[in-house]
Structures are given as structure tokens and as C-alpha cells.
Design an enzyme around this catalytic site. Structure first.
Site, PDB file in Angstrom:
ATOM      1  NE  ARG A 196      -3.918   2.004   2.413  1.00  0.00           N
ATOM      2  CZ  ARG A 196      -3.946   2.982   3.322  1.00  0.00           C
ATOM      3  NH1 ARG A 196      -3.033   3.023   4.280  1.00  0.00           N
ATOM      4  NH2 ARG A 196      -4.888   3.907   3.286  1.00  0.00           N
ATOM      5  CG  HIS A 205      -1.498   5.258  -0.496  1.00  0.00           C
ATOM      6  ND1 HIS A 205      -2.336   5.944   0.359  1.00  0.00           N
ATOM      7  CD2 HIS A 205      -2.241   4.216  -0.954  1.00  0.00           C
ATOM      8  CE1 HIS A 205      -3.513   5.343   0.424  1.00  0.00           C
ATOM      9  NE2 HIS A 205      -3.474   4.283  -0.367  1.00  0.00           N
ATOM     10  CG  ASP A 206       6.174   6.977  -3.586  1.00  0.00           C
ATOM     11  OD1 ASP A 206       6.182   8.207  -3.394  1.00  0.00           O
ATOM     12  OD2 ASP A 206       7.069   6.388  -4.208  1.00  0.00           O
ATOM     13  CG  HIS A 248      -7.946  -4.171  -0.298  1.00  0.00           C
ATOM     14  ND1 HIS A 248      -8.991  -3.270  -0.323  1.00  0.00           N
ATOM     15  CD2 HIS A 248      -6.810  -3.418  -0.234  1.00  0.00           C
ATOM     16  CE1 HIS A 248      -8.522  -2.037  -0.280  1.00  0.00           C
ATOM     17  NE2 HIS A 248      -7.199  -2.109  -0.233  1.00  0.00           N
ATOM     18  CG  ASN A 274      -1.527   8.831   2.592  1.00  0.00           C
ATOM     19  OD1 ASN A 274      -1.761   7.719   2.126  1.00  0.00           O
ATOM     20  ND2 ASN A 274      -0.983   9.800   1.870  1.00  0.00           N
TER      21      ASN A 274
END
Length: 324
Positions: free
Chosen positions: A64, A68-69, A195, A96
Site C-alpha cells: 500500500r 500511495h507513493d 486487499h 493516509n
């Protein structure tokens, strides 16, 4: 004067060519550090294995963190930068806040690599390699990580707020956000399959399990209510539940089987099977784990190509949370 003008013009031309080369440079193969830091990948792998061994959930967190980066400014390790006089951290975005984690694991891996070859391996590359190694550590797929990313010297909170999916995202929202990054519907569904491991906070799924909607299995909702009180409080909101109740620590295709049974924990999970354009992909992955694993690996490679800094752009940060 004419001679000076010619020299100046030539200098400008060279500068433009160098700038162009830096902007168009591409990521290289997994042999990128073979000469400059030959033990880098093995060192990162061992560090990630230890971290996941200590806490199985960390595998999901590292995957994750890479995701997200890459969705904010490209895969440049900007998410790792902490608040400072000149930086407003992307951690402050709602997507975040108090949920993105694994920073210490990346910092530890970076410190070990720095001992071997100071200033050579970027935090962005370590993050990309760590995501792959985390997947392998929980019996997930492997893939060849392209290398050569450099690190950003800035973060972008506004872009994080705008471009990272929310847990309440609709299918159209997801398709739009992923599409803007060059990822298609199949990539999006495959990446959502991460997930199959990991956990979510009660505050993110409370409304779903208490609203008695037709898109959630009633027994599943009641089961999840036991660990997630109806009343909100900081303590209650932080309670965790596995995204996949059946095999929460194994990378498999059970996530998609859950969606077919209306047992997606987050709203943004269940919308993948809600009468829309991605239903057939979910059904396919639920029946064919090999296809899911292959597509997940391909999507991770594709995601790792989003807007990297290469060539002379960016920096190699010595400490991932700080600008040199």
C-alpha cells in the site's frame, strides 16, 4: 559579440539536450545496481523478510505504501517525507492519515543499504523492491522490478488529497483515478486484490456494516459488528478487522470470492462487483487464481512506471524521511 553569442547559443543547446535526456530517461532492468551496489537487492529482501516475519500485516502495508507513493507525483518516495519547515507531508491527507505505515521498515532497509554503498540506491527504488519482496513473503507473486528511480525533494499534499482513492469511492471514481495514471480497469481490479491481505480500521467500514444495505451479506455484517462498535470514538474507530476474513494472511484470490458473496469490507471493495463494468473481471479472478496473480504482477510493474524521476532529476536521499 557574434562569437560570444555563438558560444552562449551552444551552451544553451547542450543544456536543453541534457535536460531532455534527463526527462526522457527510462527505468532500467533489475540489473541496475549490479556494479554500483551488487548486494543491494539481497539486503533489501532480507530486511523485508524479517519485518514481515515479525508482523504479517506489514506485507500489505508495504504494498500500500508503494501504491500511495506512485499515485502522488509518481514513484519518487515523496510519501516518505515527514513534516518540516519546507515540507508538508502527504501523510496528512485523509487517505493516509493514521493508516499508511511501514516507514520504519523502509528506513531500516535504507540504512542497511547505505552501509554497503552510501548515496547509491534511492528510497523510491527500495520502496518498489520492498513491495515485491513483501508480496513474496506472504506467498504472493513475484515480478522483475525496474530500477533507476531517484527521490523527490518535495511532497504534494494537495495531489495526495485529490488523486488517492477514498474508501467510499464509487466505481466511476476508481476508474477515473486509475485511468489518470495510465492504469486500466483490469489493472485497477488486480491491484485492489491486494486487499486479500491486510486490515482496515473500524471507522472506515462502520457505516457499511450498520446501514443494512442490500450490497452486504447480513451475517457478514453482524460478524464484523462484534469488533466495531456502532458509536464512534477514537478508540473504537482504530479497531482493526481483516479485509479477508477467511485467509487474512495469505495472498490468494479469496478477496474476489468474498465480493461475489457480498462480503467486501470497504465500500470501495464491493463496488467492483455491483452490476458495473468490472463484474466480469472479479468473476474471472475468483475462478482463476493464476490469472489474478499474473495480472497483479503486471499491474505492479505498470504502476511502478508512473512518473519516476530518472537520470539527473531528483536526488538520492540519504535518509528517506528527510531531504538531504
Amino acid at each position: 559579440m557574434a562569437k560570444l553569442s555563438s558560444v552562449a547559443a551552444f551552451a544553451i543547446l547542450i543544456s536543453l539536450l541534457l535536460f531532455s535526456a534527463a526527462c526522457t530517461a527510462q527505468l532500467s532492468t533489475s540489473t541496475f545496481y549490479d556494479k554500483t551496489c551488487p548486494k543491494a537487492l539481497a539486503t533489501i529482501r532480507n530486511s523485508i523478510r524479517r519485518a514481515v516475519s515479525r508482523e504479517r500485516r506489514m506485507a500489505a502495508s508495504l504494498i500500500r505504501l508503494h501504491f500511495h507513493d506512485c499515485f502522488v507525483q509518481g514513484c519518487d518516495a515523496s510519501i516518505l517525507l515527514e513534516d518540516s519547515a519546507s515540507i508538508t507531508s502527504e501523510e496528512n491527507a485523509l487517505q493516509n492519515k493514521d493508516s499508511v505505515r511501514g516507514f520504519d521498515v523502509i528506513e531500516d532497509a535504507k540504512a542497511e543499504v547505505e552501509k554497503l554503498c552510501p548515496g547509491v540506491v534511492s528510497c523510491a527504488d527500495i520502496l518498489a523492491v520492498a513491495a515485491r519482496d513483501a508480496s513474496v513473503a506472504v506467498s504472493g507473486p513475484s515480478w522483475n522490478v525496474k530500477l533507476g528511480r531517484r527521490d523527490s525533494t518535495t511532497a504534494n499534499l494537495d495531489e495526495a488529497k485529490r488523486d488517492l482513492p477514498l474508501f467510499t469511492a464509487s466505481l466511476d471514481d476508481l476508474l477515473s483515478l486509475f485511468g489518470a495514471k495510465g492504469l486500466n480497469a483490469r489493472d485497477m481490479v488486480a491491484l485492489s486484490g491486494s486487499h486479500t491481505i491486510g486490515q482496515a480500521q473500524c471507522g472506515l467500514f462502520r457505516n457499511r456494516i450498520y446501514n443494512n444495505g442490500s450490497d452486504i451479506d447480513a451475517n457478514f455484517a453482524r460478524t464484523r459488528q462484534r469488533g466495531c462498535p456502532a458509536a464512534s470514538s477514537p478508540q473504537a474507530d482504530a479497531k482493526l478487522a481483516a479485509l479477508d476474513l477467511v485467509t487474512p494472511n495469505s495472498f490468494d484470490n479469496n478477496y474476489f470470492k468474498n465480493l461475489i458473496q457480498k462480503k467486501g469490507l470497504l465500500e470501495s471493495d464491493q463496488v467492483l462487483l455491483s452490476g458495473g463494468s468490472t463484474d466480469s473481471i472479479v468473476t474471472e479472478y475468483s475462478k482463476n487464481p493464476k490469472t489474478f496473480r499474473s495480472d497483479f504482477a503486471s499491474a505492479m510493474i505498470k504502476m511502478g512506471d508512473i512518473g519516476p524521476l530518472t537520470g539527473s532529476a531528483g536526488k538520492i536521499r540519504r535518509i528517506c524521511r528527510l531531504v538531504n
